[in-house]
Structures are given as C-alpha cells and as structure tokens.
Enzyme design. Structure first.
Site, short mmCIF file in Angstrom:
data_model
loop_
_atom_site.label_atom_id
_atom_site.label_comp_id
_atom_site.label_asym_id
_atom_site.label_seq_id
_atom_site.Cartn_x
_atom_site.Cartn_y
_atom_site.Cartn_z
N HIS A 166 0.66 -1.21 -0.05
CA HIS A 166 -0.04 0.05 0.17
C HIS A 166 0.89 1.36 -0.14
CE1 HIS A 166 -3.09 2.71 1.64
NE2 HIS A 166 -2.17 3.15 2.19
N GLU A 167 2.02 1.37 0.69
CA GLU A 167 2.81 2.56 0.96
C GLU A 167 3.66 2.56 -0.35
OE1 GLU A 167 2.46 4.60 3.08
OE2 GLU A 167 1.05 3.42 4.65
N HIS B 235 1.65 4.49 -3.13
CA HIS B 235 1.56 5.99 -2.89
C HIS B 235 2.88 6.34 -3.37
CE1 HIS B 235 -1.83 6.88 -0.35
NE2 HIS B 235 -1.47 5.91 0.68
N GLU C 175 -6.34 7.00 -0.46
CA GLU C 175 -5.97 5.61 0.23
C GLU C 175 -6.86 4.68 -0.47
OE1 GLU C 175 -4.37 5.34 2.90
OE2 GLU C 175 -3.75 7.46 2.58
#
Length: 309
Positions: free
Chosen positions: A135-136, A139, A206
C-alpha cells in the site's frame, strides 16, 4: 503530470492561507512577511519535507543486515515489492512506537522512504506487513508522497502561525488592532482550511493505494486484515504521542493515528476502515474468484510478539 499540477495547486492554496493569517497578524506588512516565509517553506518542503517528517517521529533507518529477524525480513520484503513494482528500493525506517502504523514519504520514487512502527512489526504477521508496505509503495509509485508530505509540513506551519496570531493579536491593513474576536476566528479558520485541503487530497488516495497495494502483494485479504488490526489498536489505547503532537501529519499514515479518528465524515483524513475492508474484499473476489468474506475482527486485548508465523 496530474500529480505535479495537484502539488502546484496545493502549494498555491497553502501560500494563500499563510498570507491570510499573516495579514491578520500584521496587516499588509504581516502579509508580505508571510508570503516570503511561505515561499521559503515551499522550497524547504519540496526538498526536505521527508527528512522533517522522519525526524518528527525519530525514525531510524534500517537495512537487510539488521540483527533482528523481524526487521531483516521487513526490509527484504520492501525491496522485493519495490522490484516487483519496477521502482527503486526506498529507504526503510523503523519508528519506536507501540501503536501499529506505517507511512511513506519522499518527493519521488528515487528519493522515497517507508516507515513502520515497532508495534506494527510486532503485531502483524508477514503477509499483513507485506500488504501494508505494498500500500505504501503504491503511494510512492504515484508520487502521492510529495503532496502528502508537503501538506503535512505546511499545514503544521499554518497552525503554528494561527496560534501566533492568537497570542500576539492581529492588525488590519492600516495597522489598527483587529480585536480578539477576529484573531480567534482566524486561529480557528486557518487550521480548518488547511485540514480541508488535507482531506481533499487523502481519502481518494487511500482507496487507490489499497487497490494497487492489493494487486502488488497479490493478497487483498492480508491488507484488509492488517487495516482492521491497526484500526482496532489505534482505538484501543495505543496512543502515538508524536502523532498527537503533530496532527498535521495524520493523513500520511495508513490508518489515522490520532485518538478517536476514523469514520467517513467531514473532519476525517481517512476513509472508514470498514469501507476500505469492504472494497478490498470485493477486489479480492474480482482478482481470484474467491467467495467474498470479511477479515477476522480483532480487539486490542491481545498482541503477538515474536517471530512471524
């Protein structure tokens, strides 16, 4: 290109807020000083915002040669996921906090860093940690980290400037005092406006990072489970003191680290965890044709410490 335009617009909005608070504090002269200060802040934020945020949380850089098994595996997994995403391996950090959480920072994929708390490494299993770090990295890949990190540093500065207005009073364009009421209003409005900018840029990011992270790790259920566990512990008494002291950075974390944060509403920096989990379960069904299921709920009463299973 779209993210660069969004970052430019964000800097313009934050600069305007700075100028407005500066006008309240010192009239035309205060506005001019605030504009100069905002320009300097924009430059510093672009080049050094990641270092500023990492320093706020006293993050320690680690590598694959670390003596702790958990941290070695964490670093190895981040590097492997970055290679799978065809991006440079970011610098990897650990934050000495019990609250499980994580964030990414940096102006672009070549200058990126990811950070996880010791609470996260000690509580989640390896699949779940991989889901969080995927997930990070999503980003980072989409350069969300530049906008998110710049927002954190400038929003914090706006809050500080508004507090300065409250302590020392304000002046109008001709140097006359604006009165305590006007100063109080400005002290409330400026941080609220900055928070609205934060919310506008973070919620949609998100959901998108959840989706891309799930595809990168190939395990949407693991990310969903991690989100539920992190959210339960954040609400269950594991306070992050550094986040409470720097609330302008809350939107950077995978789950809101502030006590009482969470639901989908006007003043939330994150979508609700329930909505994110539901979206991930739907995505898991589309990816693998598996039956839709809900990740196992957790409470903050138990915590697993030790080698991953």
């Amino acid at each position: 290109m779209r993210n660069h335009l969004r970052t430019f617009m964000l800097l313009a909005v934050m600069t305007a807020l700075f100028a407005g608070v500066g006008y309240v504090v010192g009239g035309a002269v205060g506005m001019a000083v605030a504009l100069v200060f905002a320009g300097a802040m924009n430059l510093v934020s672009y080049w050094n915002a990641d270092r500023i945020v990492l320093a706020m949380y006293r993050a320690t850089e680690v590598d694959a040669g670390h003596p702790e098994l958990l941290i070695r595996a964490y670093v190895q997994d981040v590097h492997e996921l970055a290679a799978r995403a065809s991006m440079p391996a970011p610098r990897v950090y650990v934050i000495d906090q019990d609250q499980p959480n994580a964030f990414a920072t940096g102006r672009d994929p070549d200058h990126a860093a990811v950070a996880a708390t010791r609470g996260l490494l000690g509580m989640l299993d390896r699949r779940e940690i991989r889901g969080v770090m995927a997930h990070e990295l999503a980003h980072v890949k989409h350069r969300d980290t530049l906008t998110m990190t710049i927002t954190a540093t400038i929003a914090g500065a706006i809050g500080a400037l508004a507090n300065f207005a409250f302590l020392f009073g304000g002046r109008d364009g001709e140097g006359r005092p604006t009165g305590i009421v006007g100063t109080i209003v400005m002290m409330i409005v400026a941080p609220m406006a900055a928070a609205l900018v934060q919310m506008a840029i973070s919620r949609g990011r998100e959901y998108e990072a959840d989706r891309e992270g799930a595809e990168l790790s190939g395990d949407p259920q693991a990310l969903a489970s991690a989100l539920q566990k992190i959210d339960a512990y954040a609400r269950g008494g594991y306070v992050n003191p550094d986040a409470e002291r720097n609330p302008a950075t809350a939107h950077m974390f995978i789950v809101n680290p502030l006590a009482g944060g969470g639901a989908d509403n006007l003043f939330s920096t994150h979508p609700s965890t329930e909505n994110r989990v539901a979206a991930l379960m739907d995505h898991a069904q589309r990816l693998g044709g598996r039956p839709r299921q809900t990740a196992v709920p957790v409470t903050a009463g138990t915590r697993r410490i030790g080698p991953w299973s």
